[in-house]
Design a protein around this motif. Structure first.
Motif, PDB file in Angstrom:
ATOM      1  N   PHE A   1      18.093  46.918  50.339  1.00 52.72           N
ATOM      2  CA  PHE A   1      18.181  48.156  51.116  1.00 52.72           C
ATOM      3  C   PHE A   1      16.803  48.500  51.684  1.00 52.72           C
ATOM      4  O   PHE A   1      15.882  48.815  50.945  1.00 52.72           O
ATOM      5  CB  PHE A   1      18.720  49.299  50.248  1.00 52.72           C
ATOM      6  CG  PHE A   1      20.190  49.194  49.995  1.00 52.72           C
ATOM      7  CD1 PHE A   1      21.104  49.622  50.940  1.00 52.72           C
ATOM      8  CD2 PHE A   1      20.661  48.629  48.819  1.00 52.72           C
ATOM      9  CE1 PHE A   1      22.477  49.502  50.720  1.00 52.72           C
ATOM     10  CE2 PHE A   1      22.022  48.504  48.583  1.00 52.72           C
ATOM     11  CZ  PHE A   1      22.933  48.947  49.540  1.00 52.72           C
TER      12      PHE A   1
ATOM     13  N   ALA B   1      15.952  52.590  51.385  1.00 49.97           N
ATOM     14  CA  ALA B   1      16.233  53.197  50.080  1.00 49.97           C
ATOM     15  C   ALA B   1      15.180  54.259  49.791  1.00 49.97           C
ATOM     16  O   ALA B   1      13.995  54.073  50.071  1.00 49.97           O
ATOM     17  CB  ALA B   1      16.219  52.141  48.982  1.00 49.97           C
ATOM     18  N   TYR B   2      15.628  55.372  49.214  1.00 51.22           N
ATOM     19  CA  TYR B   2      14.732  56.490  48.943  1.00 51.22           C
ATOM     20  C   TYR B   2      14.787  56.907  47.480  1.00 51.22           C
ATOM     21  O   TYR B   2      15.845  56.884  46.846  1.00 51.22           O
ATOM     22  CB  TYR B   2      15.116  57.702  49.794  1.00 51.22           C
ATOM     23  CG  TYR B   2      14.732  57.582  51.243  1.00 51.22           C
ATOM     24  CD1 TYR B   2      13.448  57.913  51.675  1.00 51.22           C
ATOM     25  CD2 TYR B   2      15.644  57.120  52.187  1.00 51.22           C
ATOM     26  CE1 TYR B   2      13.089  57.801  53.007  1.00 51.22           C
ATOM     27  CE2 TYR B   2      15.292  57.002  53.519  1.00 51.22           C
ATOM     28  CZ  TYR B   2      14.009  57.349  53.928  1.00 51.22           C
ATOM     29  OH  TYR B   2      13.661  57.231  55.248  1.00 51.22           O
TER      30      TYR B   2
ATOM     31  N   MET C   1      14.825  48.894  41.496  1.00 51.49           N
ATOM     32  CA  MET C   1      14.199  49.814  42.437  1.00 51.49           C
ATOM     33  C   MET C   1      12.967  50.450  41.801  1.00 51.49           C
ATOM     34  O   MET C   1      12.696  50.260  40.613  1.00 51.49           O
ATOM     35  CB  MET C   1      15.188  50.875  42.929  1.00 51.49           C
ATOM     36  CG  MET C   1      15.576  51.941  41.936  1.00 51.49           C
ATOM     37  SD  MET C   1      16.828  53.103  42.615  1.00 51.49           S
ATOM     38  CE  MET C   1      15.993  53.732  44.082  1.00 51.49           C
TER      39      MET C   1
ATOM     40  N   ARG D   1      10.024  56.390  50.189  1.00 51.38           N
ATOM     41  CA  ARG D   1      10.786  55.176  50.500  1.00 51.38           C
ATOM     42  C   ARG D   1      10.392  54.094  49.508  1.00 51.38           C
ATOM     43  O   ARG D   1       9.208  53.879  49.247  1.00 51.38           O
ATOM     44  CB  ARG D   1      10.534  54.711  51.932  1.00 51.38           C
ATOM     45  CG  ARG D   1      11.601  53.717  52.408  1.00 51.38           C
ATOM     46  CD  ARG D   1      11.340  53.207  53.806  1.00 51.38           C
ATOM     47  NE  ARG D   1      11.697  54.162  54.845  1.00 51.38           N
ATOM     48  CZ  ARG D   1      12.205  53.807  56.026  1.00 51.38           C
ATOM     49  NH1 ARG D   1      12.445  52.535  56.286  1.00 51.38           N
ATOM     50  NH2 ARG D   1      12.466  54.715  56.938  1.00 51.38           N
TER      51      ARG D   1
ATOM     52  N   CYS E   1      14.474  48.300  46.972  1.00 52.11           N
ATOM     53  CA  CYS E   1      15.728  48.353  46.201  1.00 52.11           C
ATOM     54  C   CYS E   1      16.549  47.105  46.476  1.00 52.11           C
ATOM     55  O   CYS E   1      16.782  46.749  47.642  1.00 52.11           O
ATOM     56  CB  CYS E   1      16.527  49.602  46.575  1.00 52.11           C
ATOM     57  SG  CYS E   1      18.105  49.759  45.709  1.00 52.11           S
TER      58      CYS E   1
ATOM     59  N   ILE F   1      19.987  55.128  51.662  1.00 54.70           N
ATOM     60  CA  ILE F   1      20.569  55.452  50.358  1.00 54.70           C
ATOM     61  C   ILE F   1      19.496  56.126  49.523  1.00 54.70           C
ATOM     62  O   ILE F   1      18.319  56.136  49.882  1.00 54.70           O
ATOM     63  CB  ILE F   1      21.128  54.213  49.641  1.00 54.70           C
ATOM     64  CG1 ILE F   1      19.982  53.258  49.250  1.00 54.70           C
ATOM     65  CG2 ILE F   1      22.176  53.498  50.481  1.00 54.70           C
ATOM     66  CD1 ILE F   1      20.371  52.207  48.241  1.00 54.70           C
ATOM     67  N   THR F   2      19.895  56.675  48.391  1.00 54.73           N
ATOM     68  CA  THR F   2      18.955  57.397  47.527  1.00 54.73           C
ATOM     69  C   THR F   2      19.254  57.096  46.069  1.00 54.73           C
ATOM     70  O   THR F   2      20.375  56.689  45.719  1.00 54.73           O
ATOM     71  CB  THR F   2      19.056  58.919  47.781  1.00 54.73           C
ATOM     72  OG1 THR F   2      18.392  59.636  46.732  1.00 54.73           O
ATOM     73  CG2 THR F   2      20.492  59.389  47.837  1.00 54.73           C
TER      74      THR F   2
END
Length: 471
Positions: free
Chosen positions: A73, A76-77, A283, A311, A314, A332-333
């Motif tokens: 990802f 990804a956050y 992640m 950021r 992931c 995404i998170t």
């Protein structure tokens, strides 16, 4: 739904799960087993600090290979820009206003004379009222271990884990070399390296529990400070960097040790023939520390709500189900981890998540509905090396405010002066050009959505003026 009602629902779910495990079979007559879950959460690893994300210096061959048949990802956050709040969000499935953990320790960071507002008081422990990911998995028949950094209380065993190794309220180790002086971890031989030790503990746990569904939460302390790598690797990166100040030899040594150890764990899954039925999530808990290693091409780093602070890298892999390997740019998170895993184990309990399940995206490559992502930080976090951190001023990485990302747009709001910054991440990933004046309609729309979200989540906004503030 209250926690007591959820607990009743979880007990019922456990009974149903147990009965299902005893009676259900696949079309070939074999028993259907829930997947093992391995969640590797690295501390302070930056978005671009690995080979698979394009880092030209730090070597991560095992993760690079792992990522080649997984989903990477690129958007990804982390749910927050530093350790404790991000972990609280991941474990509870709730955003920061729900649990009140916004930072580590006091919210009154930095010099008082530079703080215009009195920040919202910070909570330092995840309240037992919150159902955690571990508790939910326990009700679904899993045995759970936390091996590494906990940081949300004194002992993760009060929050659904059966095994705790090395986890306490501490946010970083006193030493990466034994003796560790960690009350939750017995010292090894003098000079033993902490990342190696946690890996050995994880491998032992996997071997003991390979015959049943397990949840292994492996939150490595690395690559958090203190910067301490193995001498041979530090020397290797010192020569490799040749004085390039964008990178750090000790940090590079820690990154490579992390990668080597993850490789050992993945090899163990292969040896035990359980890789196919193991969901692996890798992640970081927040962005990398800009004062240690450049987060370029992102702005800022850990503690900042510019991209460099939130950021993160992931990767998700599940050979039995994920067949399309790719780099996915869907935002995404970490808030999505809990609901996704509940979807994986087919738990239909209403947990009132702030994230969403991305399982359809993972296994069917099915786009999820576009949504807004939110961050709230009514606190201050002081600068360490202002020039490297690229903050708005030299005093703080974070001043009180909120952020919303929707599609390509990202809006920052600052509570001290009401300033609004708008960035188009498609054309300005480094957040260098504030285009709020050119896009008043976009600003108005995003700002209203941000205000509405704060009202919905009862997010506190500090307004009291600090008597010590010097203009």
């Amino acid at each position: 739904m209250t926690k007591s009602k959820i607990k009743i629902a979880l007990v019922l779910a456990f009974c149903i799960t147990l009965f299902g495990c005893l009676t259900k079979s696949d079309k070939k007559g074999g028993a259907v087993t829930k997947p093992n879950i391995l969640f590797i959460l690295v501390d302070d690893l930056g978005w671009s600090d690995t080979g698979f994300m394009g880092n030209p210096v730090y070597e991560t061959p095992h993760l690079d290979k792992f990522s080649s048949d997984a989903v990477i990802f690129s958007n990804a956050y982390a749910p927050a820009a530093n350790c404790a709040p991000s972990r609280a969000c991941i474990m509870s499935g709730k955003n920061t206003p729900r649990h009140g953990i916004y930072t580590v320790g006091s919210s009154e960071r930095g010099k008082s004379k530079n703080r215009k507002l009195v920040p919202t008081p910070n909570t330092i422990t995840l309240n037992d009222n919150f159902i955690t990911l571990a508790e939910a998995l326990k009700s679904n028949g899993y045995t759970n271990a936390s091996i590494g950094k906990w940081h949300l209380g004194e002992n993760p065993k009060t929050q659904g884990f059966d095994v705790n190794i090395a986890g306490s309220h501490a946010g970083h180790p006193k030493s990466y070399f034994s003796p560790y002086k960690n009350p939750a971890l017995e010292d090894g031989k003098e000079g033993e390296y902490l990342t190696d030790r946690l890996t050995n503990e994880a491998i032992s746990y996997i071997n003991k529990n390979k015959a049943q569904p397990f949840f292994l939460y492996l939150p490595y302390f690395t690559v958090h400070t203190p910067l301490q790598g193995k001498d041979s690797l530090v020397q290797k990166y010192t020569l490799k960097l040749n004085g390039d100040e964008r990178f750090n030899a000790k940090y590079g040594a820690m990154v490579e040790s992390m990668d080597t150890n993850i490789g050992k764990i993945l090899k163990t899954l292969d040896k035990l023939n359980i890789s196919d039925n193991t969901l692996v999530i890798f992640m970081s808990d927040n962005g990398g520390l800009a004062s240690v290693s450049s987060q370029f091409p992102l702005r800022g780093g850990k503690g900042s709500y510019y991209e460099g602070g939130i950021r993160v890298p992931c990767i998700i892999k599940w050979p039995n189900k994920i067949k399309t390997f790719r780099k996915d740019d869907t935002p995404i998170t970490g808030l999505d981890i809990f609901p996704t895993i509940m979807d994986v184990v087919n738990d239909k309990t209403n947990y009132n998540f702030d994230g969403t399940s991305i399982l359809p995206l993972l296994v069917e490559n099915k786009k999820i509905e576009e949504r807004s992502l939110f961050w709230h930080f009514p606190i201050y976090l002081q600068s360490v090396k202002p020039k490297k951190e690229e903050a708005r001023d030299p005093f703080f990485r974070t001043r009180p405010g909120s952020v919303i990302r929707k599609g390509k747009w990202k809006l920052h709001e600052y509570f001290e002066d009401g300033d609004l910054e708008l960035y188009n991440l498609d054309t300005d990933l480094r957040e260098q050009n504030n285009i709020s004046n050119e896009n008043p309609k976009i600003v108005k729309m995003l700002h209203k959505e941000l205000i509405d979200w704060r009202a919905k989540t009862n997010a506190p906004v500090p307004t009291e003026l600090n008597k010590d503030f010097v203009k």
